[in-house]
Design a protein around this motif. Structure first.
Motif, PDB file in Angstrom:
ATOM      1  N   GLU A  61       0.835  -1.216   0.000  1.00 42.70           N
ATOM      2  CA  GLU A  61       0.000   0.000   0.000  1.00 42.70           C
ATOM      3  C   GLU A  61       0.862   1.254   0.000  1.00 42.70           C
ATOM      4  O   GLU A  61       1.905   1.305   0.655  1.00 42.70           O
ATOM      5  CB  GLU A  61      -0.879   0.031   1.255  1.00 42.70           C
ATOM      6  N   ARG A 124      -5.313  11.572  -5.958  1.00 43.41           N
ATOM      7  CA  ARG A 124      -5.628  10.146  -5.848  1.00 43.41           C
ATOM      8  C   ARG A 124      -4.408   9.231  -6.043  1.00 43.41           C
ATOM      9  O   ARG A 124      -4.400   8.360  -6.904  1.00 43.41           O
ATOM     10  CB  ARG A 124      -6.735   9.771  -6.849  1.00 43.41           C
ATOM     11  N   ASP A 127      -3.129   5.267  -0.758  1.00 45.63           N
ATOM     12  CA  ASP A 127      -4.178   4.410  -0.192  1.00 45.63           C
ATOM     13  C   ASP A 127      -4.576   4.860   1.204  1.00 45.63           C
ATOM     14  O   ASP A 127      -5.704   4.620   1.642  1.00 45.63           O
ATOM     15  CB  ASP A 127      -3.696   2.956  -0.128  1.00 45.63           C
ATOM     16  N   LYS A 153      -6.777   8.034  -2.815  1.00 48.75           N
ATOM     17  CA  LYS A 153      -7.566   7.335  -3.823  1.00 48.75           C
ATOM     18  C   LYS A 153      -8.991   7.163  -3.300  1.00 48.75           C
ATOM     19  O   LYS A 153      -9.239   7.241  -2.091  1.00 48.75           O
ATOM     20  CB  LYS A 153      -6.966   5.952  -4.086  1.00 48.75           C
ATOM     21  N   GLY A 156      -9.778   5.359  -0.093  1.00 50.72           N
ATOM     22  CA  GLY A 156      -8.648   5.608   0.789  1.00 50.72           C
ATOM     23  C   GLY A 156      -9.097   6.030   2.174  1.00 50.72           C
ATOM     24  O   GLY A 156     -10.221   6.501   2.373  1.00 50.72           O
TER      25      GLY A 156
END
Length: 243
Positions: A61, A124, A127, A153, A156
């Motif tokens: 991530e 974006r 995460d 994102k 997120g």
């Protein structure tokens, strides 16, 4: 019209706060972690462990750890396989974190000097966004929250840990005395800087109460917001989702 904000118990121009906060953290950077242990009796380590458990970083991530200069949160998340970018407005704090990373043999982190109100990242791209004990020092908190929302994102998650105001009556009185009378003296003894630690305590008192800060997070666009008080609200973990 002038843009006035709080610096501890003072009201100053926004640019003046940014400059003075920078000076505070440049002054305390080398002793920052030692002082955290001294002021919290080591409890900050447990709070940070709990915070990272709530974030639930996953292998691979992309996570932005804002105001994470000394690396405390980033080291914990990197150990779980996350790709962590450590961002901080203060170069001295980043230098301390880099030195600590070298000592630990951690070379997977990205270190970047960033202003939380104007992040140099595209929309974006992360995460998760984390910020621990840093957002109260931001000059315009609403702008920092908007930037957090922008760089996340869809799907997120946002996590913030910050000092707040404990709602335990007896404990509140004891903590008020300790923080205002004792902490600046500890700062003077350990870090040789009484004024900076007086500001840090005053900044806690000026930070919005838990319900108000949660409202600010929602106004930034986050949904499913949640507040988890620790020690009655002495510390609080705030979270929200970009949906």
């Amino acid at each position: 019209m002038s843009d006035q904000v709080s610096f501890g118990y003072e009201t100053v121009e926004a640019e003046e706060k940014t400059r003075r906060v920078g000076a505070v953290f440049s002054s305390v950077a080398s002793k920052y972690d030692v002082m955290n242990d001294a002021m919290s009796g080591g409890l900050h380590r447990l709070w940070k462990d709990q915070f990272v458990r709530r974030v639930k970083p996953q292998p691979g991530e992309a996570i932005l750890d804002m105001a994470g200069g000394t690396g405390d949160i980033a080291f914990r998340m990197a150990a779980r396989g996350a790709a962590v970018t450590v961002a901080d407005i203060n170069q001295e704090m980043l230098d301390v974190g880099l030195e600590r990373a070298v000592e630990r043999g951690i070379d997977t982190l990205v270190w970047s000097r960033q202003n939380a109100e104007q992040l140099a990242y595209p929309d974006r791209c992360f995460d998760a966004y984390t910020i621990a004990f840093g957002i109260r020092n931001v000059t315009h908190i609403d702008k920092a929250l908007a930037e957090a929302f922008r760089v996340l994102k869809f799907g997120g998650r946002f996590f913030c840990m910050e000092f707040s105001t404990t709602e335990w009556p007896g404990f509140k009185d004891v903590y008020d005395f300790y923080s205002h009378k004792i902490v600046p003296q500890v700062g003077k003894a350990i870090a040789g800087d009484e004024d900076s630690y007086r500001y840090l305590i005053e900044s806690i008192r000026r930070f919005p109460p838990m319900p108000e800060f949660e409202r600010m997070i929602r106004e930034a666009g986050f949904e499913k917001t949640k507040v988890e008080p620790i020690l009655g609200g002495l510390v609080a973990i705030h979270s929200g989702w970009k949906i």
